[in-house]
Enzyme design. Structure first.
Site, PDB file in Angstrom:
ATOM      1  N   SER A 110     -52.821 -15.906   8.073  1.00  0.00           N
ATOM      2  CA  SER A 110     -51.997 -16.118   6.874  1.00  0.00           C
ATOM      3  C   SER A 110     -51.074 -17.321   7.018  1.00  0.00           C
ATOM      4  O   SER A 110     -50.554 -17.602   8.097  1.00  0.00           O
ATOM      5  CB  SER A 110     -51.152 -14.868   6.619  1.00  0.00           C
ATOM      6  OG  SER A 110     -50.187 -15.108   5.614  1.00  0.00           O
ATOM      7  N   TYR A 132     -51.398 -20.651   1.030  1.00  0.00           N
ATOM      8  CA  TYR A 132     -50.632 -20.534  -0.201  1.00  0.00           C
ATOM      9  C   TYR A 132     -50.184 -21.944  -0.553  1.00  0.00           C
ATOM     10  O   TYR A 132     -49.529 -22.605   0.256  1.00  0.00           O
ATOM     11  CB  TYR A 132     -49.381 -19.664   0.006  1.00  0.00           C
ATOM     12  CG  TYR A 132     -49.638 -18.179  -0.006  1.00  0.00           C
ATOM     13  CD1 TYR A 132     -50.335 -17.567  -1.045  1.00  0.00           C
ATOM     14  CD2 TYR A 132     -49.129 -17.372   1.007  1.00  0.00           C
ATOM     15  CE1 TYR A 132     -50.542 -16.197  -1.058  1.00  0.00           C
ATOM     16  CE2 TYR A 132     -49.335 -15.996   0.993  1.00  0.00           C
ATOM     17  CZ  TYR A 132     -50.038 -15.420  -0.040  1.00  0.00           C
ATOM     18  OH  TYR A 132     -50.225 -14.071  -0.061  1.00  0.00           O
ATOM     19  N   THR A 158     -55.701 -18.449  -1.541  1.00  0.00           N
ATOM     20  CA  THR A 158     -55.404 -17.200  -2.245  1.00  0.00           C
ATOM     21  C   THR A 158     -54.990 -17.524  -3.667  1.00  0.00           C
ATOM     22  O   THR A 158     -54.024 -18.265  -3.884  1.00  0.00           O
ATOM     23  CB  THR A 158     -54.303 -16.417  -1.505  1.00  0.00           C
ATOM     24  OG1 THR A 158     -54.799 -16.097  -0.206  1.00  0.00           O
ATOM     25  CG2 THR A 158     -53.928 -15.141  -2.235  1.00  0.00           C
ATOM     26  N   LYS A 230     -59.872 -16.572  -2.646  1.00  0.00           N
ATOM     27  CA  LYS A 230     -59.609 -15.140  -2.423  1.00  0.00           C
ATOM     28  C   LYS A 230     -58.772 -14.587  -3.563  1.00  0.00           C
ATOM     29  O   LYS A 230     -57.687 -15.117  -3.848  1.00  0.00           O
ATOM     30  CB  LYS A 230     -58.852 -14.962  -1.104  1.00  0.00           C
ATOM     31  CG  LYS A 230     -58.344 -13.557  -0.837  1.00  0.00           C
ATOM     32  CD  LYS A 230     -57.775 -13.437   0.563  1.00  0.00           C
ATOM     33  CE  LYS A 230     -57.279 -12.049   0.860  1.00  0.00           C
ATOM     34  NZ  LYS A 230     -55.951 -11.777   0.288  1.00  0.00           N
ATOM     35  N   HIS A 254     -55.821  -8.146  -3.653  1.00  0.00           N
ATOM     36  CA  HIS A 254     -54.699  -8.290  -2.721  1.00  0.00           C
ATOM     37  C   HIS A 254     -54.238  -6.922  -2.206  1.00  0.00           C
ATOM     38  O   HIS A 254     -53.050  -6.669  -2.020  1.00  0.00           O
ATOM     39  CB  HIS A 254     -53.539  -9.009  -3.416  1.00  0.00           C
ATOM     40  CG  HIS A 254     -52.743  -9.927  -2.518  1.00  0.00           C
ATOM     41  ND1 HIS A 254     -52.908 -11.282  -2.513  1.00  0.00           N
ATOM     42  CD2 HIS A 254     -51.778  -9.675  -1.597  1.00  0.00           C
ATOM     43  CE1 HIS A 254     -52.052 -11.831  -1.637  1.00  0.00           C
ATOM     44  NE2 HIS A 254     -51.366 -10.857  -1.060  1.00  0.00           N
TER      45      HIS A 254
HETATM   46  C1  LIG Z   1     -48.914  -6.171   4.567  1.00  0.00           C
HETATM   47  C2  LIG Z   1     -49.882  -7.071   3.872  1.00  0.00           C
HETATM   48  C3  LIG Z   1     -49.644  -8.431   3.842  1.00  0.00           C
HETATM   49  C4  LIG Z   1     -50.563  -9.285   3.220  1.00  0.00           C
HETATM   50  N1  LIG Z   1     -50.356 -10.633   3.277  1.00  0.00           N
HETATM   51  C5  LIG Z   1     -51.270 -11.476   2.731  1.00  0.00           C
HETATM   52  C6  LIG Z   1     -51.130 -12.883   2.866  1.00  0.00           C
HETATM   53  O1  LIG Z   1     -50.213 -13.379   3.499  1.00  0.00           O
HETATM   54  N2  LIG Z   1     -52.075 -13.655   2.267  1.00  0.00           N
HETATM   55  C7  LIG Z   1     -53.142 -13.147   1.581  1.00  0.00           C
HETATM   56  O2  LIG Z   1     -53.967 -13.893   1.064  1.00  0.00           O
HETATM   57  N3  LIG Z   1     -53.308 -11.815   1.469  1.00  0.00           N
HETATM   58  C8  LIG Z   1     -52.407 -10.970   2.027  1.00  0.00           C
HETATM   59  N4  LIG Z   1     -52.597  -9.616   1.924  1.00  0.00           N
HETATM   60  C9  LIG Z   1     -53.809  -9.082   1.272  1.00  0.00           C
HETATM   61  C10 LIG Z   1     -54.924  -8.910   2.281  1.00  0.00           C
HETATM   62  O3  LIG Z   1     -55.461 -10.150   2.667  1.00  0.00           O
HETATM   63  C11 LIG Z   1     -56.105  -8.079   1.727  1.00  0.00           C
HETATM   64  O4  LIG Z   1     -56.486  -8.600   0.484  1.00  0.00           O
HETATM   65  C12 LIG Z   1     -55.786  -6.606   1.568  1.00  0.00           C
HETATM   66  O5  LIG Z   1     -54.916  -6.153   2.578  1.00  0.00           O
HETATM   67  C13 LIG Z   1     -57.084  -5.797   1.648  1.00  0.00           C
HETATM   68  O6  LIG Z   1     -56.860  -4.472   1.392  1.00  0.00           O
HETATM   69  P1  LIG Z   1     -56.686  -3.318   2.520  1.00  0.00           P
HETATM   70  O7  LIG Z   1     -55.306  -3.502   3.103  1.00  0.00           O
HETATM   71  O8  LIG Z   1     -56.832  -2.086   1.720  1.00  0.00           O
HETATM   72  O9  LIG Z   1     -57.775  -3.500   3.561  1.00  0.00           O
HETATM   73  C14 LIG Z   1     -51.697  -8.748   2.564  1.00  0.00           C
HETATM   74  C15 LIG Z   1     -51.916  -7.373   2.586  1.00  0.00           C
HETATM   75  C16 LIG Z   1     -51.033  -6.531   3.235  1.00  0.00           C
HETATM   76  C17 LIG Z   1     -51.326  -5.054   3.281  1.00  0.00           C
END
Ligand SMILES: Cc1cc2nc3c(=O)[nH]c(=O)nc-3n(C[C@H](O)[C@H](O)[C@H](O)COP(=O)(O)O)c2cc1C
Length: 369
Positions: A110, A132, A158, A230, A254
């Site tokens: 990330s 981002y 993203t 994404k 997300h």
């Molecule tokens: C705590 C947390 C932080 C996240 N931070 C980012 C991020 O910095 N950038 C991003 O593109 N997606 C982020 N996501 C989304 C994840 O990439 C992903 O789409 C999502 O966690 C998938 O679902 P799952 O947690 O049910 O496996 C984040 C998700 C969580 C749970």
């Protein structure tokens, strides 16, 4: 040993992590936007499909290997980009990356990691960089250049965060980063780095609401790296992404954290797969919690899945070892599910492997029925 110490499912890991984390950190990881309908729907969607196993297939040499964007991976499960791993464990992204590296798994790192992208690269993990784009476009240019120089093999833009979704748990907890947890990749970007500067401050200070399809070409020009979008959920956007010449799409909401009320990503997968018609690789994330979930996603046309929260639970409970254990469990469950459904390789997992569960009618485009 206490039975509670036996962790064999993702739910076990989550329960253990919940005991270890502060309520603020647990809620930040676990929570979703609004009423968390989409968050729950991400899980429910897997229950709307059943597996149609085939018998008497030689599965003595089951093989989970595949490729994503031409890169070899030992199994079709990638680590989704997630923010702030130091909230879970002092070794943060380094522990996550070492665990992934040990299994040759691919990690998407990330922008808002708590170790620099260069530090994570030093672990040797197979890596893509999640971007981002911020108000200061020059800063994004530098981030892409740094990622390229540091050996990242794709840029994952993203596209579902023009602003941050409304996360009620974080609002109630007045979520803020504790001292020592910083968005180190964004140093010198003019962002407040002081302890307590919240995630919200970051996005409030640097809105990227102006990002459009026209900027995709600009992004592609910044480096020779493949570009993945994404956060795509519709056939319309899948079509635009394909026309824009991207290399991959991650169907994602997300993890239910942005707009509550959008569909489960598994439900959006078939229409995206149909729209791109093999021109672009399609991946999916959201709610993948067991090997049979991975199998269903592959059957519906995903090249690979990504998981987010499960490895964060592993990280919180046991650092590098916890992440490894979580990934091994998912990998081994997928192997077992393939053997028991009569599929010896990932290429053998096709649409005929799944059907609608009794009483449910998941929406599927005609060409994929
Ligand atoms: C705590 C947390 C932080 C996240 N931070 C980012 C991020 O910095 N950038 C991003 O593109 N997606 C982020 N996501 C989304 C994840 O990439 C992903 O789409 C999502 O966690 C998938 O679902 P799952 O947690 O049910 O496996 C984040 C998700 C969580 C749970």
């Amino acid at each position: 040993m206490d039975a509670r110490d036996v962790r064999i499912t993702m739910e076990d890991w989550e329960a253990a992590a919940r005991e270890k984390l502060s309520p603020m950190a647990y809620d930040y990881y676990a929570g979703g936007a609004g009423e968390e309908w989409t968050l729950a729907e991400n899980r429910r969607a897997f229950d709307r499909w059943i597996i149609r196993p085939r018998a008497l297939v030689d599965v003595s040499g089951v093989d989970l290997r595949t490729t994503v964007l031409g890169q070899r991976v030992p199994f079709p499960i990638l680590l989704a980009p997630t923010a702030f791993h130091k909230l879970a464990h002092p070794e943060g992204e380094l522990a996550t990356a070492r665990a992934a590296a040990g299994l040759s798994a691919l990690m998407v790192v990330s922008t808002v990691a708590t170790f620099t992208l260069e530090e994570v690269a030093q672990t040797g993990v197979h890596r893509w960089f999640q971007l981002y784009v911020m108000e200061d476009r020059d800063f994004s240019v530098r981030l892409v250049e740094r990622a390229h120089l540091a050996g990242y093999q794709a840029i994952v833009l993203t596209v579902d965060v023009p602003v941050l979704g409304r996360r009620l748990r974080d609002e109630r907890n007045r979520f803020a980063l504790p001292p020592g947890v910083e968005m180190v990749n964004l140093r010198n970007s003019g962002l407040p780095q002081t302890a307590g500067s919240g995630l919200f401050t970051f996005f409030a200070a640097q809105p990227n609401r102006g990002l459009t399809w026209e900027d995709v070409a600009w992004l592609r020009s910044l480096s020779p790296l493949p570009l993945v979008l994404k956060g795509i959920l519709t056939r319309e956007d899948a079509e635009l992404a394909t026309e824009a010449g991207v290399d991959g799409i991650i169907v994602s909401n997300h993890g239910g954290r942005q707009l509550d009320g959008v569909p489960a990503s598994l439900d959006a997968l078939p229409e995206v797969v149909e729209a791109v018609a093999g021109r672009v690789e399609v991946m999916v994330d959201g709610g993948v919690r067991r090997g049979t979930d991975v199998l269903k996603a592959l059957a519906l046309g995903a090249r690979a899945v990504l998981v987010g929260r499960p490895y964060l639970w592993g990280l919180a409970v046991a650092g590098e070892e916890g992440v490894r254990s979580v990934l091994e469990t998912l990998r081994d469950e997928l192997g077992l599910a393939m053997i028991l459904s009569g599929r010896a390789s990932v290429a053998d997992v096709d649409r005929s492997l799944v059907g609608p569960a009794p009483g449910s009618s998941p929406e599927t485009p005609p060409s994929l029925r």
